[in-house]
Motif scaffolding. Structure first.
Motif, PDB file in Angstrom:
ATOM      1  N   ALA A 189     135.847  33.143 112.403  1.00 12.94           N
ATOM      2  CA  ALA A 189     134.554  32.619 112.829  1.00 12.94           C
ATOM      3  C   ALA A 189     134.702  31.160 113.264  1.00 12.94           C
ATOM      4  O   ALA A 189     135.416  30.377 112.632  1.00 12.94           O
ATOM      5  N   LYS A 190     134.020  30.792 114.350  1.00  3.19           N
ATOM      6  CA  LYS A 190     134.185  29.455 114.929  1.00  3.19           C
ATOM      7  C   LYS A 190     133.422  28.386 114.146  1.00  3.19           C
ATOM      8  O   LYS A 190     133.927  27.305 113.879  1.00  3.19           O
ATOM      9  N   LYS A 191     132.173  28.681 113.785  1.00 10.02           N
ATOM     10  CA  LYS A 191     131.336  27.703 113.086  1.00 10.02           C
ATOM     11  C   LYS A 191     130.650  28.397 111.914  1.00 10.02           C
ATOM     12  O   LYS A 191     129.973  29.409 112.103  1.00 10.02           O
ATOM     13  N   VAL A 192     130.862  27.868 110.723  1.00  9.19           N
ATOM     14  CA  VAL A 192     130.290  28.461 109.520  1.00  9.19           C
ATOM     15  C   VAL A 192     129.656  27.351 108.678  1.00  9.19           C
ATOM     16  O   VAL A 192     130.288  26.308 108.448  1.00  9.19           O
ATOM     17  N   LYS A 193     128.434  27.569 108.242  1.00  8.55           N
ATOM     18  CA  LYS A 193     127.733  26.619 107.381  1.00  8.55           C
ATOM     19  C   LYS A 193     127.197  27.355 106.155  1.00  8.55           C
ATOM     20  O   LYS A 193     126.745  28.489 106.257  1.00  8.55           O
ATOM     21  N   VAL A 194     127.231  26.706 105.020  1.00  6.40           N
ATOM     22  CA  VAL A 194     126.642  27.264 103.805  1.00  6.40           C
ATOM     23  C   VAL A 194     125.221  26.738 103.685  1.00  6.40           C
ATOM     24  O   VAL A 194     125.000  25.530 103.576  1.00  6.40           O
ATOM     25  N   VAL A 195     124.243  27.631 103.728  1.00  6.86           N
ATOM     26  CA  VAL A 195     122.838  27.205 103.659  1.00  6.86           C
ATOM     27  C   VAL A 195     122.081  27.845 102.502  1.00  6.86           C
ATOM     28  O   VAL A 195     120.953  27.471 102.207  1.00  6.86           O
ATOM     29  N   GLN A 392     113.748  29.526  91.638  1.00  8.02           N
ATOM     30  CA  GLN A 392     113.084  28.327  92.157  1.00  8.02           C
ATOM     31  C   GLN A 392     114.092  27.221  92.460  1.00  8.02           C
ATOM     32  O   GLN A 392     113.959  26.503  93.453  1.00  8.02           O
ATOM     33  N   LYS A 393     115.126  27.110  91.632  1.00  9.58           N
ATOM     34  CA  LYS A 393     116.150  26.081  91.829  1.00  9.58           C
ATOM     35  C   LYS A 393     116.929  26.293  93.117  1.00  9.58           C
ATOM     36  O   LYS A 393     117.433  25.342  93.720  1.00  9.58           O
ATOM     37  N   ASN A 394     117.024  27.547  93.562  1.00 12.34           N
ATOM     38  CA  ASN A 394     117.823  27.865  94.742  1.00 12.34           C
ATOM     39  C   ASN A 394     117.012  27.973  96.024  1.00 12.34           C
ATOM     40  O   ASN A 394     117.532  28.413  97.051  1.00 12.34           O
ATOM     41  N   GLN A 395     115.758  27.574  95.996  1.00 10.71           N
ATOM     42  CA  GLN A 395     114.951  27.627  97.204  1.00 10.71           C
ATOM     43  C   GLN A 395     115.318  26.490  98.160  1.00 10.71           C
ATOM     44  O   GLN A 395     115.942  25.512  97.771  1.00 10.71           O
ATOM     45  N   GLY A 396     114.941  26.637  99.415  1.00  5.29           N
ATOM     46  CA  GLY A 396     115.212  25.600 100.414  1.00  5.29           C
ATOM     47  C   GLY A 396     116.126  26.044 101.536  1.00  5.29           C
ATOM     48  O   GLY A 396     116.405  25.262 102.459  1.00  5.29           O
ATOM     49  N   ALA A 397     116.599  27.311 101.508  1.00 11.01           N
ATOM     50  CA  ALA A 397     117.532  27.778 102.543  1.00 11.01           C
ATOM     51  C   ALA A 397     116.887  27.816 103.918  1.00 11.01           C
ATOM     52  O   ALA A 397     117.546  27.544 104.928  1.00 11.01           O
ATOM     53  N   VAL A 398     115.598  28.153 103.991  1.00  8.54           N
ATOM     54  CA  VAL A 398     114.928  28.235 105.296  1.00  8.54           C
ATOM     55  C   VAL A 398     114.955  26.884 106.008  1.00  8.54           C
ATOM     56  O   VAL A 398     115.239  26.802 107.205  1.00  8.54           O
ATOM     57  N   ALA A 399     114.682  25.824 105.265  1.00 13.69           N
ATOM     58  CA  ALA A 399     114.711  24.480 105.858  1.00 13.69           C
ATOM     59  C   ALA A 399     116.115  24.150 106.359  1.00 13.69           C
ATOM     60  O   ALA A 399     116.284  23.554 107.430  1.00 13.69           O
ATOM     61  N   ARG A 400     117.134  24.552 105.607  1.00 10.74           N
ATOM     62  CA  ARG A 400     118.512  24.278 106.022  1.00 10.74           C
ATOM     63  C   ARG A 400     118.887  25.098 107.256  1.00 10.74           C
ATOM     64  O   ARG A 400     119.593  24.601 108.138  1.00 10.74           O
ATOM     65  N   VAL A 401     118.414  26.340 107.322  1.00 12.82           N
ATOM     66  CA  VAL A 401     118.661  27.159 108.519  1.00 12.82           C
ATOM     67  C   VAL A 401     118.047  26.491 109.740  1.00 12.82           C
ATOM     68  O   VAL A 401     118.680  26.367 110.796  1.00 12.82           O
ATOM     69  N   CYS A 402     116.797  26.058 109.599  1.00 11.90           N
ATOM     70  CA  CYS A 402     116.103  25.442 110.739  1.00 11.90           C
ATOM     71  C   CYS A 402     116.762  24.148 111.186  1.00 11.90           C
ATOM     72  O   CYS A 402     116.723  23.805 112.375  1.00 11.90           O
ATOM     73  N   SER A 403     117.396  23.445 110.260  1.00 11.90           N
ATOM     74  CA  SER A 403     118.072  22.201 110.636  1.00 11.90           C
ATOM     75  C   SER A 403     119.402  22.464 111.350  1.00 11.90           C
ATOM     76  O   SER A 403     119.898  21.614 112.085  1.00 11.90           O
ATOM     77  N   GLU A 404     119.978  23.647 111.129  1.00 16.24           N
ATOM     78  CA  GLU A 404     121.276  23.979 111.729  1.00 16.24           C
ATOM     79  C   GLU A 404     121.149  24.693 113.058  1.00 16.24           C
ATOM     80  O   GLU A 404     122.049  24.607 113.909  1.00 16.24           O
ATOM     81  N   ILE A 405     120.048  25.416 113.273  1.00 12.98           N
ATOM     82  CA  ILE A 405     119.919  26.243 114.468  1.00 12.98           C
ATOM     83  C   ILE A 405     119.161  25.503 115.569  1.00 12.98           C
ATOM     84  O   ILE A 405     118.149  24.848 115.310  1.00 12.98           O
ATOM     85  N   ASP A 406     119.669  25.644 116.770  1.00  7.97           N
ATOM     86  CA  ASP A 406     118.991  25.087 117.943  1.00  7.97           C
ATOM     87  C   ASP A 406     118.041  26.143 118.497  1.00  7.97           C
ATOM     88  O   ASP A 406     118.446  27.076 119.183  1.00  7.97           O
ATOM     89  N   PHE A 407     116.751  26.008 118.164  1.00  9.96           N
ATOM     90  CA  PHE A 407     115.747  26.915 118.708  1.00  9.96           C
ATOM     91  C   PHE A 407     115.377  26.424 120.099  1.00  9.96           C
ATOM     92  O   PHE A 407     114.635  25.458 120.265  1.00  9.96           O
ATOM     93  N   ARG A 408     115.916  27.085 121.107  1.00  7.34           N
ATOM     94  CA  ARG A 408     115.711  26.628 122.489  1.00  7.34           C
ATOM     95  C   ARG A 408     114.270  26.840 122.933  1.00  7.34           C
ATOM     96  O   ARG A 408     113.657  27.823 122.574  1.00  7.34           O
TER      97      ARG A 408
END
Length: 408
Positions: A189-195, A392-408
């Protein structure tokens, strides 16, 4: 990709049989779309979800996207009619299509009818022809909630001539955990992020709280066998029979993973001499005389969890790899899993380590565990609180996804 094409030709009869089965059981199933005959569609974002679970998982992400881009158009694809039904319930504003089977001619035919620049695949649905042709059409491809078990990783490793070019096609993998990310990277895989896992960001629907099925069931002990597979139902029913020797009013809600098994599992419960009702034919207010309720409705798993004191998460007593324990954790339920949880190994192990779940190694251990938990409401409360705190401690992935993805 030649090896994959050979394998797909070999398995094509099974795929065609599955399409015919869907057509037989679901009058609304548009079989032509699975063969690539799509009506024209224009969208700003295309999200692919295999079935119901992925559709439910992506709700928090779609909510954020819609808030940012209320004027943009959404296309959602699924592979199953039950997934399509859930799209209609959860996203009535979205256009829906069935994903074409991964024959090159079918995918090419469908993509000719599509104008869209961004494909988001939920979890790890890696179809070579789809990825290759979408990439050729200039579509940005992101894999969200990407996970790869050690078992799947080893399988991919055995065929690098297929896996390396396949894993290089998506623009980005947004992985559950570090272990998943390392496996994707090792495969090319070329680009991988843990979110993290976007399912942690799933809000308990207000309707679940308002309906409050648990309240209508009184003080009886209620447990659920959730998303069970063939080979597990007998074990769960045997545990329930032993439980009812001590707690004769105990209720089991048994929810098979696949709709085509509803009838068979109901028959199994009847053969085991239980008083059986089906959710599709009754409401919780009518369950007072039942010893087993078959959860044969779609999109109500959170309701079933909410009604239960203890949740056994299926697919884990057999070597299926288990299902996601996040939903019962978000409801603060006591969670039991079997020995096979490799599909969600990191989450399950962390949950057990946080004292938010119990692992049973076999049928006998499951029976003993459920009897002990029925007798100990204090322990159930402690386990449920720990599960909720972990979620509850593990919430926040959606915000991290949105910060990593370029929504054109």
């Amino acid at each position: 990709m030649w090896l994959y094409r050979v394998l797909f030709v070999i398995f094509s009869p099974f795929v065609l049989w599955k399409i015919r089965q869907f057509k037989t059981h679901y009058s609304s199933y548009r079989a032509k779309e699975a063969l690539g005959f799509w009506p024209k569609v224009e969208a700003d974002l295309w999200i692919h979800c295999a079935s119901v679970g992925e559709v439910l998982a992506v709700r928090p992400l779609v909510d954020v996207w819609r808030e940012k881009f209320p004027e943009k158009r959404l296309l959602m694809t699924t592979m199953t009619p039950t997934g399509a039904e859930q799209v209609a319930k959860s996203f009535p504003f979205a256009e829906h299509r069935y994903l074409p089977m991964d024959w090159r001619c079918a995918v090419k035919r469908a993509l000719k009818q599509l104008r869209c620049s961004h494909l988001m695949i939920v979890e790890t649905e890696l179809w070579p022809n789809l990825l290759q042709l979408a990439k050729r059409q200039g579509i940005q491809i992101d894999i969200v909630n990407a996970r790869l078990s050690e078992r799947s990783f080893r399988r991919y490793q055995k065929i690098p001539i297929v896996s390396k070019p396949l894993l290089a096609l998506p623009d980005c993998f947004l992985a559950h955990a570090q272990a998943d990310a390392e496996r994707f990277s090792a495969l090319g895989a070329k680009k991988v992020k843990v979110v993290g896992n976007i399912k942690f960001d799933l809000a308990v629907p207000e309707r679940v709280r308002q309906d409050n099925w648990r309240q209508s069931l009184g003080n009886r002990f209620v447990w659920i066998g959730a998303s069970t597979h063939q080979g597990e139902d007998d074990s769960v029913l045997r545990a329930h029979k032993v439980l009812r020797q001590t707690y004769p009013d105990a209720l089991l809600i048994l929810v098979p993973r696949h709709p085509e098994r509803f009838d068979a599992v109901a028959a199994l419960a009847v053969q085991a001499s239980f008083d059986v009702l089906r959710r599709s034919q009754t409401s919780p207010a009518d369950w007072s005389q039942a010893s087993v309720v078959i959860g044969d409705s779609m999109g109500e798993l959170m309701h079933y969890y909410q009604a239960s004191d203890v949740a056994f998460v299926g697919g884990s007593l057999i070597e299926r790899g288990g299902h996601n324990p996040i939903e019962p954790a978000l409801l603060g339920k006591t969670i039991i899993v079997g020995p096979h949880t490799f599909n969600f190994l990191d989450i399950t192990e962390q949950l057990i380590h946080a004292n938010g779940a119990l692992r049973c190694q076999n049928d006998a251990a499951l029976t003993q565990c459920i009897v002990e938990l029925a007798a100990d409401s204090t322990r159930r409360s402690q386990l449920g609180r720990s599960a909720l705190q972990f979620a509850q401690k593990n919430q926040g992935a959606v915000a991290r996804v949105c910060s990593e993805i370029d929504f054109r």
